[in-house]
Design an enzyme around this catalytic site. Structure first.
Site, PDB file in Angstrom:
ATOM      1  N   ARG A  84      56.466 -24.157 -16.199  1.00 29.91           N
ATOM      2  CA  ARG A  84      57.905 -24.403 -16.416  1.00 29.91           C
ATOM      3  C   ARG A  84      58.082 -24.675 -17.901  1.00 29.91           C
ATOM      4  NH1 ARG A  84      62.559 -25.472 -17.640  1.00 29.91           N
ATOM      5  NH2 ARG A  84      64.184 -26.144 -16.218  1.00 29.91           N
ATOM      6  N   GLU A  92      69.938 -19.935 -12.786  1.00 32.61           N
ATOM      7  CA  GLU A  92      69.204 -19.537 -11.584  1.00 32.61           C
ATOM      8  C   GLU A  92      69.469 -18.065 -11.263  1.00 32.61           C
ATOM      9  OE1 GLU A  92      66.989 -21.660 -10.106  1.00 32.61           O
ATOM     10  OE2 GLU A  92      67.577 -22.925 -11.793  1.00 32.61           O
ATOM     11  N   ARG A 135      54.205 -28.205 -11.422  1.00 34.81           N
ATOM     12  CA  ARG A 135      54.222 -27.114 -12.399  1.00 34.81           C
ATOM     13  C   ARG A 135      53.729 -27.657 -13.736  1.00 34.81           C
ATOM     14  NH1 ARG A 135      60.485 -25.473 -11.694  1.00 34.81           N
ATOM     15  NH2 ARG A 135      60.579 -27.673 -12.254  1.00 34.81           N
TER      16      ARG A 135
END
Length: 197
Positions: A84, A92, A135
């Protein structure tokens, strides 16, 4: 060398066969995109195991899959994991339980895909190395030295989104966002987007 020659000849043959079968310009454009993708995959996979190991020892990771404009999968030779990008938030690309599909999401994802997929990148970590979703949190550098996190903001593909303690480049990101917004680049073309500088 033989692999490059074979791949080039095969690609040219497929291109001519497919274009001869269809006259639609949309189809031809999609074939060109598929061929470009095939070349990128071949370029990353043509490294010998020794060369791959050397790159991995130097801190490079290989991007295997793009999730959206700020998240992707990499392989470091011993494991695959999700990365990330720190300090940025790209729109998104699909609706989820927590977030709705955002304006300019597809463009942001396409930009990251064009720069990173099937390519080697270098990760730089900050104070906090992972998030609550496991992440890896990183600043990402392309092979040509481009700072991807900054480039996304500068081109208007993402907005600044900092979460302490990972604030190493917050001033740089904020200045780039002001410039992108003023120039109405990328997602800043949409006047209804209400974000802080």
């Amino acid at each position: 060398m033989k692999k490059n020659f074979f791949a080039t000849m095969l690609s040219m043959f497929l291109f001519f066969v497919l274009t001869a079968c269809q006259s639609s310009s949309d189809y031809i454009d999609s074939v060109k995109g598929d061929l470009a993708e095939a070349f990128r995959i071949l370029q990353g996979s043509e490294l010998s195991p020794v060369e791959k190991a050397k790159r991995q020892q130097e801190g490079w990771v290989y991007v295997t899959k793009i999730i959206d404009g700020d998240t992707f999968w990499v392989d470091n030779g011993t494991e695959s994991f999700k990365v990330r990008l720190i300090g940025v938030d790209a729109p998104e690309t699909r609706n989820s339980a927590r977030k709705k599909k955002g304006y300019y999401g597809a463009e942001s994802r396409a930009y990251v895909r064009s720069k990173t997929e099937q390519q080697w990148v270098r990760l730089e970590f900050d104070v906090q190395a992972t998030d609550r979703y496991k992440r890896k949190l990183a600043y990402v550098y392309l092979q040509d030295g481009t700072f991807l996190n900054a480039s996304l903001i500068e081109q208007g593909y993402a907005v600044v989104d900092t979460h302490p303690p990972n604030v190493k480049y917050v001033e740089q990101f904020t200045a780039l966002q002001r410039q992108a917004r003023k120039a109405e680049r990328g997602l800043w073309k949409e006047t209804s987007l209400d974000q802080t500088p």
